[in-house]
Design a protein around this motif. Sequence first.
Motif, PDB file in Angstrom:
ATOM      1  N   GLN A  57      -0.395   8.838  -7.285  1.00  0.00           N
ATOM      2  CA  GLN A  57      -0.139   9.853  -8.309  1.00  0.00           C
ATOM      3  C   GLN A  57       0.789  10.933  -7.774  1.00  0.00           C
ATOM      4  O   GLN A  57       0.569  11.484  -6.685  1.00  0.00           O
ATOM      5  N   VAL A  58       1.798  11.244  -8.570  1.00  0.00           N
ATOM      6  CA  VAL A  58       2.684  12.380  -8.294  1.00  0.00           C
ATOM      7  C   VAL A  58       2.578  13.334  -9.476  1.00  0.00           C
ATOM      8  O   VAL A  58       2.806  12.937 -10.621  1.00  0.00           O
TER       9      VAL A  58
ATOM     10  N   VAL B 177       0.847  -1.191   0.000  1.00  0.00           N
ATOM     11  CA  VAL B 177       0.000   0.000   0.000  1.00  0.00           C
ATOM     12  C   VAL B 177       0.880   1.237   0.000  1.00  0.00           C
ATOM     13  O   VAL B 177       1.614   1.488   0.959  1.00  0.00           O
ATOM     14  N   GLU B 178       0.780   2.016  -1.093  1.00  0.00           N
ATOM     15  CA  GLU B 178       1.565   3.237  -1.214  1.00  0.00           C
ATOM     16  C   GLU B 178       0.779   4.428  -0.677  1.00  0.00           C
ATOM     17  O   GLU B 178      -0.452   4.437  -0.676  1.00  0.00           O
ATOM     18  N   SER B 179       1.516   5.440  -0.269  1.00  0.00           N
ATOM     19  CA  SER B 179       0.915   6.711   0.135  1.00  0.00           C
ATOM     20  C   SER B 179       1.954   7.813  -0.044  1.00  0.00           C
ATOM     21  O   SER B 179       3.143   7.524  -0.244  1.00  0.00           O
ATOM     22  N   GLY B 180       1.496   9.064   0.013  1.00  0.00           N
ATOM     23  CA  GLY B 180       2.413  10.196  -0.020  1.00  0.00           C
ATOM     24  C   GLY B 180       2.440  10.965  -1.321  1.00  0.00           C
ATOM     25  O   GLY B 180       3.131  11.988  -1.418  1.00  0.00           O
ATOM     26  N   GLY B 181       1.727  10.499  -2.329  1.00  0.00           N
ATOM     27  CA  GLY B 181       1.699  11.241  -3.574  1.00  0.00           C
ATOM     28  C   GLY B 181       0.926  12.539  -3.445  1.00  0.00           C
ATOM     29  O   GLY B 181       0.292  12.808  -2.422  1.00  0.00           O
ATOM     30  N   GLY B 182       0.994  13.356  -4.491  1.00  0.00           N
ATOM     31  CA  GLY B 182       0.268  14.621  -4.464  1.00  0.00           C
ATOM     32  C   GLY B 182       0.752  15.562  -5.533  1.00  0.00           C
ATOM     33  O   GLY B 182       1.471  15.166  -6.461  1.00  0.00           O
ATOM     34  N   LEU B 183       0.350  16.817  -5.390  1.00  0.00           N
ATOM     35  CA  LEU B 183       0.715  17.876  -6.332  1.00  0.00           C
ATOM     36  C   LEU B 183       1.788  18.748  -5.689  1.00  0.00           C
ATOM     37  O   LEU B 183       1.631  19.194  -4.548  1.00  0.00           O
ATOM     38  N   VAL B 184       2.859  18.990  -6.425  1.00  0.00           N
ATOM     39  CA  VAL B 184       3.954  19.797  -5.907  1.00  0.00           C
ATOM     40  C   VAL B 184       4.516  20.645  -7.041  1.00  0.00           C
ATOM     41  O   VAL B 184       4.443  20.255  -8.211  1.00  0.00           O
ATOM     42  N   GLN B 185       5.066  21.788  -6.707  1.00  0.00           N
ATOM     43  CA  GLN B 185       5.693  22.641  -7.722  1.00  0.00           C
ATOM     44  C   GLN B 185       7.087  22.119  -8.051  1.00  0.00           C
ATOM     45  O   GLN B 185       7.737  21.451  -7.233  1.00  0.00           O
ATOM     46  N   ALA B 186       7.533  22.451  -9.239  1.00  0.00           N
ATOM     47  CA  ALA B 186       8.880  22.074  -9.652  1.00  0.00           C
ATOM     48  C   ALA B 186       9.900  22.587  -8.626  1.00  0.00           C
ATOM     49  O   ALA B 186       9.789  23.721  -8.138  1.00  0.00           O
ATOM     50  N   GLY B 187      10.862  21.721  -8.304  1.00  0.00           N
ATOM     51  CA  GLY B 187      11.842  22.055  -7.290  1.00  0.00           C
ATOM     52  C   GLY B 187      11.469  21.584  -5.896  1.00  0.00           C
ATOM     53  O   GLY B 187      12.308  21.610  -4.985  1.00  0.00           O
TER      54      GLY B 187
ATOM     55  N   PRO C  69       8.834  18.589 -13.749  1.00  0.00           N
ATOM     56  CA  PRO C  69       7.558  18.207 -14.384  1.00  0.00           C
ATOM     57  C   PRO C  69       7.617  16.822 -15.027  1.00  0.00           C
ATOM     58  O   PRO C  69       6.613  16.100 -15.025  1.00  0.00           O
ATOM     59  N   GLU C  70       8.769  16.441 -15.538  1.00  0.00           N
ATOM     60  CA  GLU C  70       8.891  15.119 -16.177  1.00  0.00           C
ATOM     61  C   GLU C  70       8.870  13.965 -15.174  1.00  0.00           C
ATOM     62  O   GLU C  70       8.843  12.790 -15.573  1.00  0.00           O
ATOM     63  N   ASP C  71       8.869  14.270 -13.887  1.00  0.00           N
ATOM     64  CA  ASP C  71       8.706  13.234 -12.865  1.00  0.00           C
ATOM     65  C   ASP C  71       7.233  12.892 -12.642  1.00  0.00           C
ATOM     66  O   ASP C  71       6.921  11.960 -11.893  1.00  0.00           O
ATOM     67  N   THR C  72       6.346  13.642 -13.268  1.00  0.00           N
ATOM     68  CA  THR C  72       4.912  13.385 -13.122  1.00  0.00           C
ATOM     69  C   THR C  72       4.558  11.998 -13.639  1.00  0.00           C
ATOM     70  O   THR C  72       4.884  11.644 -14.777  1.00  0.00           O
ATOM     71  N   ALA C  73       3.908  11.212 -12.779  1.00  0.00           N
ATOM     72  CA  ALA C  73       3.560   9.831 -13.130  1.00  0.00           C
ATOM     73  C   ALA C  73       2.806   9.202 -11.963  1.00  0.00           C
ATOM     74  O   ALA C  73       2.723   9.784 -10.874  1.00  0.00           O
ATOM     75  N   VAL C  74       2.288   8.007 -12.202  1.00  0.00           N
ATOM     76  CA  VAL C  74       1.819   7.161 -11.106  1.00  0.00           C
ATOM     77  C   VAL C  74       3.020   6.348 -10.637  1.00  0.00           C
ATOM     78  O   VAL C  74       3.699   5.716 -11.451  1.00  0.00           O
ATOM     79  N   TYR C  75       3.271   6.392  -9.337  1.00  0.00           N
ATOM     80  CA  TYR C  75       4.402   5.690  -8.760  1.00  0.00           C
ATOM     81  C   TYR C  75       3.912   4.410  -8.090  1.00  0.00           C
ATOM     82  O   TYR C  75       2.956   4.437  -7.298  1.00  0.00           O
ATOM     83  N   TYR C  76       4.606   3.311  -8.397  1.00  0.00           N
ATOM     84  CA  TYR C  76       4.238   2.000  -7.887  1.00  0.00           C
ATOM     85  C   TYR C  76       5.362   1.420  -7.040  1.00  0.00           C
ATOM     86  O   TYR C  76       6.537   1.509  -7.401  1.00  0.00           O
ATOM     87  N   CYS C  77       4.963   0.782  -5.973  1.00  0.00           N
ATOM     88  CA  CYS C  77       5.868   0.012  -5.135  1.00  0.00           C
ATOM     89  C   CYS C  77       5.757  -1.451  -5.564  1.00  0.00           C
ATOM     90  O   CYS C  77       4.666  -1.907  -5.940  1.00  0.00           O
ATOM     91  N   ALA C  78       6.871  -2.168  -5.517  1.00  0.00           N
ATOM     92  CA  ALA C  78       6.859  -3.569  -5.921  1.00  0.00           C
ATOM     93  C   ALA C  78       7.807  -4.378  -5.053  1.00  0.00           C
ATOM     94  O   ALA C  78       8.785  -3.840  -4.526  1.00  0.00           O
ATOM     95  N   ALA C  79       7.514  -5.674  -4.945  1.00  0.00           N
ATOM     96  CA  ALA C  79       8.341  -6.586  -4.153  1.00  0.00           C
ATOM     97  C   ALA C  79       8.823  -7.741  -5.028  1.00  0.00           C
ATOM     98  O   ALA C  79       8.045  -8.321  -5.796  1.00  0.00           O
ATOM     99  N   GLN C  80      10.104  -8.020  -4.892  1.00  0.00           N
ATOM    100  CA  GLN C  80      10.739  -9.130  -5.613  1.00  0.00           C
ATOM    101  C   GLN C  80      11.032 -10.224  -4.599  1.00  0.00           C
ATOM    102  O   GLN C  80      11.735  -9.982  -3.616  1.00  0.00           O
TER     103      GLN C  80
END
Length: 125
Positions: A120-121, A5-15, A88-99
Amino acid sequence: QVQLVESGGGLVQAGGSLRLSCVASPRTFSRYAMGWFRQAPGKEREFVAAIRWSGGSIYYPDSVKGRFTISRDGAKSTVYLQMNSLKPEDTAVYYCAAQIKYSGRDYSANDYDYWGQGTQVTVSS
């Protein structure tokens, strides 16, 4: 059943900065490595960072090296992704995964066994 379960994403300004968290359950499930990936609209899933659960070896692609930091807390069964100097190019859905087992390809999404639902970030310019 393993859950991430991921958390912590959101909207942020560049920098700006964000810290993502991923809690894995059950807490004691055996894993070889944990990773973060991201996927922007119309693009393939991209490797962001990985950490080996025992030993703590860390891997990053050049696109985030020096800006992103992956870490883990074994007691909390949690992996973090600290993201600084966001672009801005870091904008994406971020996923956590386990190997679960060693593959030698910590950067390959195909080698991960469990995935979170994503967070979402969005980085505005």
